[in-house]
Design an enzyme around this catalytic site. Structure first.
Site, PDB file in Angstrom:
ATOM      1  N   LYS A  24      87.199  23.425  56.617  1.00  0.00           N
ATOM      2  CA  LYS A  24      86.103  22.708  55.770  1.00  0.00           C
ATOM      3  C   LYS A  24      86.040  21.033  55.714  1.00  0.00           C
ATOM      4  O   LYS A  24      87.224  20.525  56.370  1.00  0.00           O
ATOM      5  CB  LYS A  24      86.540  22.858  54.101  1.00  0.00           C
ATOM      6  CG  LYS A  24      86.534  24.506  53.855  1.00  0.00           C
ATOM      7  CD  LYS A  24      84.912  24.656  53.902  1.00  0.00           C
ATOM      8  CE  LYS A  24      84.953  26.263  53.349  1.00  0.00           C
ATOM      9  NZ  LYS A  24      83.502  26.832  53.582  1.00  0.00           N
ATOM     10  N   CYS A  25      85.048  20.560  55.341  1.00  0.00           N
ATOM     11  CA  CYS A  25      84.884  18.950  55.248  1.00  0.00           C
ATOM     12  C   CYS A  25      86.197  18.314  54.779  1.00  0.00           C
ATOM     13  O   CYS A  25      86.610  18.678  53.784  1.00  0.00           O
ATOM     14  CB  CYS A  25      83.638  18.643  54.701  1.00  0.00           C
ATOM     15  SG  CYS A  25      83.362  16.787  54.633  1.00  0.00           S
ATOM     16  N   PRO A  26      86.598  17.272  55.614  1.00  0.00           N
ATOM     17  CA  PRO A  26      86.451  16.657  56.705  1.00  0.00           C
ATOM     18  C   PRO A  26      86.935  16.979  58.039  1.00  0.00           C
ATOM     19  O   PRO A  26      86.986  16.563  59.068  1.00  0.00           O
ATOM     20  CB  PRO A  26      86.874  15.357  56.246  1.00  0.00           C
ATOM     21  CG  PRO A  26      88.211  15.478  55.697  1.00  0.00           C
ATOM     22  CD  PRO A  26      87.973  16.550  54.890  1.00  0.00           C
TER      23      PRO A  26
END
Length: 86
Positions: A24-26
């Protein structure tokens, strides 16, 4: 031509393939930057992600860091990008 889609053909074999699915981001951007850093300019990498934000984050990273986004496509589970190190 940084951050732009180039005219390279998708059949060009990447020098490195990154499987970033499940991150997941980042993390997809951070792992891509880490992988690109030691590579020679012009090196082609391919990455696959499942993070919906990668569709925005990876092109933005290319633009900010001076890499070329060769291609970007949606897959059944996320995105596939081809990036040429700037």
């Amino acid at each position: 031509m940084s951050g732009q889609v180039s005219s390279d053909t998708p059949s060009d074999k990447p020098d490195l393939i990154l499987d970033l699915k499940g991150l997941k981001c980042p993390l997809p951007v951070l792992r891509t930057r880490k992988a690109l850093k030691p590579l020679a300019p012009g090196t082609l990498i391919e990455l696959e992600t499942t993070d919906p934000l990668a569709g925005l984050d990876i092109p933005h990273m290319c633009n900010e860091d001076g890499h070329t986004l060769v291609s970007s496509e949606r897959t059944e589970t996320g995105h596939r990008f081809r990036v040429r190190r700037g």
